[in-house]
Design a protein around this motif. Structure first.
Motif, PDB file in Angstrom:
ATOM      1  N   ARG A  67      -0.190  -4.367  13.760  1.00  0.00           N
ATOM      2  CA  ARG A  67      -0.684  -3.599  12.616  1.00  0.00           C
ATOM      3  C   ARG A  67       0.491  -3.024  11.843  1.00  0.00           C
ATOM      4  O   ARG A  67       1.340  -2.313  12.399  1.00  0.00           O
ATOM      5  CB  ARG A  67      -1.597  -2.477  13.093  1.00  0.00           C
ATOM      6  N   ARG A  70       0.713   1.970   7.634  1.00  0.00           N
ATOM      7  CA  ARG A  70       0.244   2.139   6.264  1.00  0.00           C
ATOM      8  C   ARG A  70       1.245   2.890   5.395  1.00  0.00           C
ATOM      9  O   ARG A  70       1.180   2.791   4.157  1.00  0.00           O
ATOM     10  CB  ARG A  70      -1.110   2.866   6.261  1.00  0.00           C
ATOM     11  N   GLU A  71       2.146   3.631   6.010  1.00  0.00           N
ATOM     12  CA  GLU A  71       3.128   4.374   5.207  1.00  0.00           C
ATOM     13  C   GLU A  71       4.264   3.493   4.707  1.00  0.00           C
ATOM     14  O   GLU A  71       5.098   3.933   3.900  1.00  0.00           O
ATOM     15  CB  GLU A  71       3.699   5.552   5.993  1.00  0.00           C
ATOM     16  N   ASN A  73       5.230   1.280   2.301  1.00  0.00           N
ATOM     17  CA  ASN A  73       4.861   0.772   0.990  1.00  0.00           C
ATOM     18  C   ASN A  73       6.118   0.483   0.199  1.00  0.00           C
ATOM     19  O   ASN A  73       6.830   1.397  -0.234  1.00  0.00           O
ATOM     20  CB  ASN A  73       3.995   1.794   0.250  1.00  0.00           C
ATOM     21  N   ARG A 107       2.068  -3.127   1.519  1.00  0.00           N
ATOM     22  CA  ARG A 107       1.341  -2.060   0.841  1.00  0.00           C
ATOM     23  C   ARG A 107       0.047  -1.760   1.610  1.00  0.00           C
ATOM     24  O   ARG A 107      -0.739  -2.658   1.873  1.00  0.00           O
ATOM     25  CB  ARG A 107       1.021  -2.440  -0.602  1.00  0.00           C
ATOM     26  N   GLU A 108      -0.094  -0.470   1.962  1.00  0.00           N
ATOM     27  CA  GLU A 108      -1.323   0.020   2.589  1.00  0.00           C
ATOM     28  C   GLU A 108      -1.741  -0.830   3.789  1.00  0.00           C
ATOM     29  O   GLU A 108      -2.911  -1.191   3.942  1.00  0.00           O
ATOM     30  CB  GLU A 108      -2.456   0.079   1.560  1.00  0.00           C
ATOM     31  N   GLY A 109      -0.761  -1.183   4.626  1.00  0.00           N
ATOM     32  CA  GLY A 109      -1.065  -1.908   5.848  1.00  0.00           C
ATOM     33  C   GLY A 109      -1.203  -3.407   5.695  1.00  0.00           C
ATOM     34  O   GLY A 109      -1.571  -4.096   6.656  1.00  0.00           O
ATOM     35  N   ARG A 110      -0.913  -3.938   4.502  1.00  0.00           N
ATOM     36  CA  ARG A 110      -1.023  -5.369   4.262  1.00  0.00           C
ATOM     37  C   ARG A 110       0.330  -5.947   3.878  1.00  0.00           C
ATOM     38  O   ARG A 110       1.158  -5.266   3.265  1.00  0.00           O
ATOM     39  CB  ARG A 110      -2.033  -5.652   3.135  1.00  0.00           C
ATOM     40  N   GLU A 112       1.428  -8.216   1.342  1.00  0.00           N
ATOM     41  CA  GLU A 112       0.848  -8.811   0.146  1.00  0.00           C
ATOM     42  C   GLU A 112       1.458 -10.157  -0.204  1.00  0.00           C
ATOM     43  O   GLU A 112       0.755 -11.077  -0.589  1.00  0.00           O
ATOM     44  CB  GLU A 112       1.012  -7.861  -1.041  1.00  0.00           C
ATOM     45  N   ASP A 499       8.403   2.097  -2.673  1.00  0.00           N
ATOM     46  CA  ASP A 499       7.723   2.329  -3.942  1.00  0.00           C
ATOM     47  C   ASP A 499       8.129   3.682  -4.498  1.00  0.00           C
ATOM     48  O   ASP A 499       8.361   4.647  -3.745  1.00  0.00           O
ATOM     49  CB  ASP A 499       6.206   2.286  -3.739  1.00  0.00           C
TER      50      ASP A 499
END
Length: 500
Positions: A67, A70-71, A73, A107-110, A112, A499
């Motif tokens: 996983r 999420r931080e 980014n 970004r946000e756990g993904r 992209e 970011d």
């Protein structure tokens, strides 16, 4: 001394007179040698973990094991040489391959996207059949050594001549970058950004100069001060160190050789036994340099440096002397032994340098929590890549090292004098590990509260993974592995671009 530009100095890289530019390595496609074919020459920096990729890829919604926090980014970018259009491997040198930046957008756990893009210098654009916007700058080159964030820009960097190239957020090349018209002459691949002062520091060298230059780029984004430091021979100064009070110059016996340049040498820098090996300490505000002689050694990269009373402490990686940047007739450097992590303490009161080995395991690319550049640090991170060690020790096809040279990422606790080793499988060549803090800038978490992230070859897939380790659980399973669609060849340096 005769006038030497980067173009004439390095023209032997591929008999550049015919191509007319530094990276004119031919226009035909790169070809791999068939398995098992016996050849007269050995080109370790074109093979295995170093083999260049031939395509620019774009992939979205990357598969992930584990996983992604999420931080996280931002973008993780890494630069490195990836030769384009090589016809004759004898005309190749690893450090002169065109720069290619590899990037993953989190970004946000993904995850992209993944992209890899050549830096579009004039010659890269020509080889790819693309237009080059505007006039060609002097000493133009597809910067291949580092990629950094700077005040909203992403800059690809090279030493000794070329202007940085600015990239956009999707790794497209915007154009050259000269700090609002204030950069004169060469720049560096290894800047030091002091977050507390808002200053970007650089030391630049150039074969036509009788000096090196310390430059400060202030909060305005302009070069605000340049100090010229006289040198007895035109040296190669790949990296340096910065503290709150001082600039540390490490002058080693690798110097420009006009005769080698005249003969068309691939890289006309030699191990010069007549050149002194010394450490220079200069006030950060400029002024005279105080020099301290040491025994010959090759200095590779700085982990970090700081002031301690009347001393300056520098943690760095070194190779034993002699070190041949141009190798021994192959396509990359030659080292007389393996690299190690050392601490040099420059005693300003008594006028001496104390050198101590911190870790003698082969390792490279030291990194620190970037918020502590020029301040006292406790932790550092290095990478051990067996393929890199083997290539440096056996450029002429000698016997490769045994299994003692393994693949791993290493966390150093320099207060306790201990290490934690995240071991990787055979064939899993690891690139430089960059530390990313868990909290955003401005907070004060523990120094190692964050993540160590690196591109690591996955031998089972024949492609790379972006490996994310929790720095406080360094030997545990990765928090996440982002599976990329292609290889990331062993290269040089990179950065986390958060970011805004």
């Amino acid at each position: 001394m005769a006038e030497h530009t980067r173009r004439t100095v390095l023209r032997g890289t591929a008999r550049l007179a015919a191509a007319g530019a530094l990276t004119g390595l031919g226009t035909g496609p790169a070809t791999a040698r068939p398995a098992g074919e016996v050849t007269k020459h050995h080109f370790p920096f074109l093979e295995g973990a170093f083999a260049p990729v031939t395509d620019e890829l774009t992939a979205f919604d990357l598969p992930v094991t584990g996983r992604i926090p999420r931080e996280l980014n931002g973008r993780f970018l890494r630069n490195g040489p990836n030769v384009l259009g090589l016809e004759d491997p004898r005309a190749h040198h690893w450090m002169l391959g065109e720069g290619m930046v590899h990037g993953v957008r989190l970004r946000e756990g993904r995850a992209e996207w993944y992209r890899n893009r050549w830096v579009r210098s004039s010659q890269v654009a020509k080889k790819l059949g693309e237009p080059y916007p505007g006039p060609v700058p002097p000493d133009d080159f597809a910067c291949n050594t580092h990629v950094i964030p700077y005040r909203g820009q992403i800059l690809a960097l090279q030493e000794s001549g070329p202007l940085p190239y600015e990239l956009d957020g999707e790794l497209g090349t915007v154009g050259t970058y000269d700090f609002r018209g204030t950069l004169e002459g060469a720049f560096t691949a290894h800047t030091k950004f002091d977050q507390h002062a808002g200053e970007l520091h650089a030391i630049a060298y150039y074969p036509a100069w009788d000096h090196i230059r310390h430059m400060v780029v202030g909060p305005s984004g302009r070069v605000t001060r340049t100090t010229r430091i006289p040198m007895p021979n035109p040296p190669m100064v790949h990296d340096f160190a910065l503290t709150e009070k001082h600039v540390v110059v490490i002058d080693i016996p690798v110097t420009f050789d006009p005769a080698a340049a005249g003969r068309g040498a691939q890289v006309p820098y030699i191990w010069n036994r007549r050149h002194p090996t010394r450490v220079g300490i200069m006030p950060r505000t400029g002024g005279p340099v105080r020099w301290f002689g040491i025994d010959p050694v090759y200095y590779s990269h700085t982990l970090n440096a700081y002031d301690e009373g009347d001393s300056v402490v520098v943690d760095l990686t070194t190779y034993p002397a002699p070190f041949h940047v141009a190798g021994r007739g192959s396509d990359g450097p030659y080292a007389a032994g393996t690299t190690k992590l050392e601490r040099w303490t420059v005693d300003l009161r008594h006028g001496r340098v104390r050198q101590r080995v911190l870790d003698d395991r082969p390792q490279e690319f030291p990194r620190v929590n970037e918020s502590l550049v020029s301040r006292r640090h406790r932790y550092g991170y290095t990478a051990a890549a067996a393929a890199l060690t083997a290539a440096y020790l056996t450029p002429d096809g000698g016997t490769p090292p045994d299994d003692a040279f393994s693949n791993a990422l290493i966390k150093h606790d320099l207060l306790r004098g201990t290490t934690e080793v995240h071991r990787l499988p055979r064939g899993a060549a690891a690139g430089e590990a960059v530390f990313v803090p868990r909290e955003p800038a401005g907070h004060r978490p523990a120094e190692d509260d964050g993540y160590a992230i690196a591109y690591v070859h996955n031998p089972d897939r024949g492609a790379a993974d972006l490996v994310i380790l929790a720095a406080q659980d360094f030997t545990g399973e990765p928090v996440a592995r982002v599976h990329l669609p292609g290889r990331v060849p062993l290269g040089f340096h990179g950065s986390w671009i958060p970011d805004a």
